[in-house]
Design an enzyme around this catalytic site. Sequence first.
Site, PDB file in Angstrom:
ATOM      1  N   ASP A   2     -10.973   3.177   4.331  1.00 43.13           N
ATOM      2  CA  ASP A   2     -11.315   1.758   4.334  1.00 43.13           C
ATOM      3  C   ASP A   2     -12.824   1.559   4.341  1.00 43.13           C
ATOM      4  OD1 ASP A   2      -9.536  -0.275   4.059  1.00 43.13           O
ATOM      5  OD2 ASP A   2      -8.972  -0.396   6.172  1.00 43.13           O
TER       6      ASP A   2
ATOM      7  N   GLN B 190      -4.619  -1.302   9.562  1.00 43.82           N
ATOM      8  CA  GLN B 190      -4.643  -2.661   9.021  1.00 43.82           C
ATOM      9  C   GLN B 190      -5.141  -3.631  10.093  1.00 43.82           C
ATOM     10  OE1 GLN B 190      -3.963  -3.345   5.794  1.00 43.82           O
ATOM     11  NE2 GLN B 190      -4.032  -5.555   5.879  1.00 43.82           N
TER      12      GLN B 190
ATOM     13  N   LYS C 288       0.838  -1.198   0.000  1.00 43.16           N
ATOM     14  CA  LYS C 288       0.000   0.000   0.000  1.00 43.16           C
ATOM     15  C   LYS C 288       0.878   1.255   0.000  1.00 43.16           C
ATOM     16  CE  LYS C 288      -3.815  -2.470   2.096  1.00 43.16           C
ATOM     17  NZ  LYS C 288      -4.713  -2.798   3.207  1.00 43.16           N
TER      18      LYS C 288
HETATM   19  N1  L37 Z   1      -8.256  -2.198   3.427  1.00 46.77           N
HETATM   20  N2  L37 Z   1      -7.598  -4.350   3.668  1.00 46.77           N
HETATM   21  C1  L37 Z   1      -7.947  -3.217   4.243  1.00 46.77           C
HETATM   22  N3  L37 Z   1      -7.980  -3.052   5.561  1.00 46.77           N
HETATM   23  C2  L37 Z   1      -7.686  -4.076   6.337  1.00 46.77           C
HETATM   24  O1  L37 Z   1      -7.737  -3.911   7.651  1.00 46.77           O
HETATM   25  N4  L37 Z   1      -7.001  -6.380   6.589  1.00 46.77           N
HETATM   26  C3  L37 Z   1      -7.325  -5.302   5.807  1.00 46.77           C
HETATM   27  C4  L37 Z   1      -7.297  -5.383   4.437  1.00 46.77           C
HETATM   28  N5  L37 Z   1      -6.909  -6.510   3.799  1.00 46.77           N
HETATM   29  C5  L37 Z   1      -5.910  -6.469   2.885  1.00 46.77           C
HETATM   30  O2  L37 Z   1      -5.155  -5.522   2.814  1.00 46.77           O
HETATM   31  N6  L37 Z   1      -5.830  -7.517   2.076  1.00 46.77           N
HETATM   32  C6  L37 Z   1      -4.983  -7.648   0.995  1.00 46.77           C
HETATM   33  C7  L37 Z   1      -4.822  -8.917   0.528  1.00 46.77           C
HETATM   34  C8  L37 Z   1      -3.986  -9.152  -0.572  1.00 46.77           C
HETATM   35  C9  L37 Z   1      -3.356  -8.116  -1.207  1.00 46.77           C
HETATM   36  C10 L37 Z   1      -3.518  -6.844  -0.744  1.00 46.77           C
HETATM   37  C11 L37 Z   1      -4.334  -6.612   0.357  1.00 46.77           C
HETATM   38  C12 L37 Z   1      -2.453  -8.367  -2.378  1.00 46.77           C
HETATM   39  O3  L37 Z   1      -1.805  -7.465  -2.882  1.00 46.77           O
HETATM   40  N7  L37 Z   1      -2.359  -9.613  -2.849  1.00 46.77           N
HETATM   41  C13 L37 Z   1      -1.525  -9.976  -3.977  1.00 46.77           C
HETATM   42  C14 L37 Z   1      -0.405 -10.900  -3.546  1.00 46.77           C
HETATM   43  C15 L37 Z   1       0.440 -10.336  -2.449  1.00 46.77           C
HETATM   44  C16 L37 Z   1       1.486 -11.329  -1.958  1.00 46.77           C
HETATM   45  O4  L37 Z   1       2.323 -11.728  -2.780  1.00 46.77           O
HETATM   46  O5  L37 Z   1       1.448 -11.712  -0.766  1.00 46.77           O
HETATM   47  C17 L37 Z   1      -2.383 -10.710  -4.995  1.00 46.77           C
HETATM   48  O6  L37 Z   1      -2.012 -10.742  -6.161  1.00 46.77           O
HETATM   49  O7  L37 Z   1      -3.431 -11.247  -4.601  1.00 46.77           O
END
Ligand code: L37
Length: 281
Positions: free
Chosen positions: A118, A95, A51
């Site tokens: 959020d 988070q 982020k």
């Molecule tokens: N807004 N999001 C918000 N607030 C929170 O309190 N917990 C939480 C939340 N969740 C969150 O951020 N989830 C999330 C899950 C996956 C990704 C980003 C945010 C993400 O970028 N996933 C990538 C792989 C990342 C990795 O390699 O670990 C994907 O391609 O899915």
Amino acid sequence: MKIIDGKLISAKLKEELKEEVEKLKEVGIVPGLAVIIVGNDPASKTYVNSKEKNAEKLGLYSVKHQLDEKISEEQLLKLIDDLNNDSKIHGILVQLPLPNHIDSKKVLNKISIEKDVDGFHPENVGKMIVGDKAFLPCTPNGVIKILEYENVEITGKHAVIIGRSNIVGKPMAALLLERNATVTVCHSKTKNLSEIVNLADIVVAAVGRPNFVNADMVKEGAVVIDVGINRVDGKLVGDVDFDSVKEKASLITPVPGGVGPMTIAMLMYNTIESAKRRGGI
Ligand code: L37
Ligand code: NAP
């Protein structure tokens, strides 16, 4: 069958946002995002870093507050209060999950609704439910953007959501209902889950269990959105048994590269939106 490229969709959206940030800078507005993380959960750390990195890439002012696991609730509330009053900050994200000794509801309630990017503050949740303008939660709104991008008809379709959390399942149901879907929400006490999911034109899986949704559960031609993020033997997988379900779905999101990148893009969108609102634009 088509595999949805969430990374591409998010990249396009971020490209537009970047131009918007440049225009805002010309009128003296720099959107600012503060992300708070408490403790050392490795997954949360990855997401928060991503982020922060994305915010910087778009030209936002970005601050990360990495707090010790043992920080008191009072100290966290004080930090939020300071950020509420900081004119450089337009978005505050805490988070989740937070350590057990901290009352998450109290923390979310403390965030000024104008900075609640959020969309978890109960006032924003209420606005979303009655269809008023509000910050929409990033993950479910990211799913809506994916469906729109892929021209998936929502009106009149039966959407089945598996999961009823406040951050995914419930807001997902509200957003799909707002778009005239017939919505069913399933959870751990649901009976005949497989039969219900079989009725779905659109399936959204937000369970947190690898391979939870298999091919037998899915109707031929369904659109399958996999919100789950699970780590299995060091590998990232969703809640859907991708290899078998992809043979039946008309459209399917992969993990990684599906919903995850959209979650982050929508956070940037909300932060920029917040800066525009404050600037009267
Ligand atoms: N807004 N999001 C918000 N607030 C929170 O309190 N917990 C939480 C939340 N969740 C969150 O951020 N989830 C999330 C899950 C996956 C990704 C980003 C945010 C993400 O970028 N996933 C990538 C792989 C990342 C990795 O390699 O670990 C994907 O391609 O899915
Ligand atoms: P959560 O709070 O743990 O909620 C899980 C939901 O699944 C609950 O409602 C639970 O039911 C339900 N469930 C659990 N077992 C079930 C079963 N056997 N049958 C039917 N329902 C069952 O999780 P969450 O925060 O919503 O997250 C869900 C998943 O999405 C996780 O993998 C998480 O990592 C991921 N996620 C991804 C993103 C992203 O950007 N891609 C963002 C947020 C979360 P009960 O309510 O009855 O317990």
